[in-house]
Design a protein around this motif. Sequence first.
Motif, mmCIF file in Angstrom:
data_model
loop_
_atom_site.group_PDB
_atom_site.id
_atom_site.type_symbol
_atom_site.label_atom_id
_atom_site.label_comp_id
_atom_site.label_asym_id
_atom_site.label_seq_id
_atom_site.Cartn_x
_atom_site.Cartn_y
_atom_site.Cartn_z
ATOM 1 N N LEU A 1 5.386 16.826 -2.901
ATOM 2 C CA LEU A 1 5.125 16.042 -1.692
ATOM 3 C C LEU A 1 3.835 16.560 -1.063
ATOM 4 O O LEU A 1 3.506 17.750 -1.192
ATOM 5 N N PRO A 2 3.105 15.686 -0.386
ATOM 6 C CA PRO A 2 1.872 16.148 0.259
ATOM 7 C C PRO A 2 2.177 17.122 1.392
ATOM 8 O O PRO A 2 3.259 17.087 1.968
ATOM 9 N N GLU A 3 1.222 17.969 1.673
ATOM 10 C CA GLU A 3 1.395 18.924 2.776
ATOM 11 C C GLU A 3 1.035 18.232 4.083
ATOM 12 O O GLU A 3 -0.124 18.169 4.477
ATOM 13 N N VAL A 4 2.064 17.679 4.690
ATOM 14 C CA VAL A 4 1.956 17.019 5.994
ATOM 15 C C VAL A 4 3.119 17.514 6.844
ATOM 16 O O VAL A 4 4.131 17.970 6.309
ATOM 17 N N GLN B 1 0.169 11.947 -9.553
ATOM 18 C CA GLN B 1 -0.704 13.046 -9.146
ATOM 19 C C GLN B 1 -2.175 12.662 -9.347
ATOM 20 O O GLN B 1 -2.977 13.398 -9.896
ATOM 21 N N GLN B 2 -2.470 11.441 -8.841
ATOM 22 C CA GLN B 2 -3.817 10.881 -8.866
ATOM 23 C C GLN B 2 -4.236 10.522 -7.443
ATOM 24 O O GLN B 2 -3.385 10.256 -6.595
ATOM 25 N N PRO B 3 -5.545 10.471 -7.186
ATOM 26 C CA PRO B 3 -5.985 10.062 -5.841
ATOM 27 C C PRO B 3 -5.649 8.596 -5.565
ATOM 28 O O PRO B 3 -5.659 7.763 -6.466
ATOM 29 N N ASN B 4 -5.355 8.300 -4.311
ATOM 30 C CA ASN B 4 -5.046 6.935 -3.877
ATOM 31 C C ASN B 4 -6.348 6.253 -3.474
ATOM 32 O O ASN B 4 -6.996 6.653 -2.507
ATOM 33 N N GLU C 1 0.818 -1.213 0.000
ATOM 34 C CA GLU C 1 0.000 0.000 0.000
ATOM 35 C C GLU C 1 0.852 1.264 0.000
ATOM 36 O O GLU C 1 0.454 2.281 -0.573
ATOM 37 N N VAL C 2 2.024 1.207 0.613
ATOM 38 C CA VAL C 2 2.959 2.343 0.561
ATOM 39 C C VAL C 2 3.405 2.561 -0.885
ATOM 40 O O VAL C 2 3.468 3.690 -1.373
ATOM 41 N N GLU C 3 3.716 1.468 -1.569
ATOM 42 C CA GLU C 3 4.133 1.591 -2.969
ATOM 43 C C GLU C 3 3.015 2.212 -3.803
ATOM 44 O O GLU C 3 3.257 3.104 -4.620
ATOM 45 N N LEU C 4 1.787 1.758 -3.579
ATOM 46 C CA LEU C 4 0.653 2.345 -4.295
ATOM 47 C C LEU C 4 0.529 3.834 -3.982
ATOM 48 O O LEU C 4 0.317 4.655 -4.876
ATOM 49 N N ASN C 5 0.668 4.201 -2.722
ATOM 50 C CA ASN C 5 0.534 5.597 -2.334
ATOM 51 C C ASN C 5 1.570 6.475 -3.041
ATOM 52 O O ASN C 5 1.244 7.529 -3.583
ATOM 53 N N TRP C 6 2.835 6.023 -3.046
ATOM 54 C CA TRP C 6 3.873 6.801 -3.709
ATOM 55 C C TRP C 6 3.662 6.855 -5.216
ATOM 56 O O TRP C 6 3.900 7.890 -5.856
#
Length: 185
Positions: free
Chosen positions: A125-128, A71-74, A60-65
């Motif tokens: 990168l996401p804003e976190v 630049q698509q929704p997970n 799931e981490v690989e999918l998220n990255w």
Amino acid sequence: MPTFVTAEAHGDERGALLSYVEAQRAGLRRALLGLTEEQAASHPSASGLSLSGLVKHSAEVELNWLRLAQQQPNERQYTSENWGDSFRLVGAETIPEILAFWDGVSAELEKFIRELPSLDDTFPLPEVPWFPKDTRVSMRWLLLHLVEEFARHAGHADIIRESLDGATAFELVARAQAEDGAPAS
């Protein structure tokens, strides 16, 4: 890492990086060899980590990255309420199902990377809180980060597996090669 990553063709940086990502994925997957679903879900230490949970999390981490880079929704994005589910199989999830899902994500990542105009292409990168604000990273950075992520979890997996039945990473490499009919390296 008890395996040898085959050298890429001269100048094939993409191939080399993808090979290192795959070598670390394989280490995680090998940790499951010969285990039942129950053994793979067990927690042989004070940690809440299990082998099946590490494999699911890594897929799931690989999918998220990949989705960040595209630049698509997970489609498997977790919330703060269900984040813990990313580290354990839930409902009817099984190891073969998670491995098949990861195979699909891995194939999609490789296709995406091979079709890029350049590894210098970037994405935000996401804003976190743990990333600097307004930061972009390259596709090369993405692949190196996946090597880092999977290597860390492969180390966790080695410890968990050895705690379960004493099988070491070297023994699991030999077992996998014997099952595949490949010569030992």
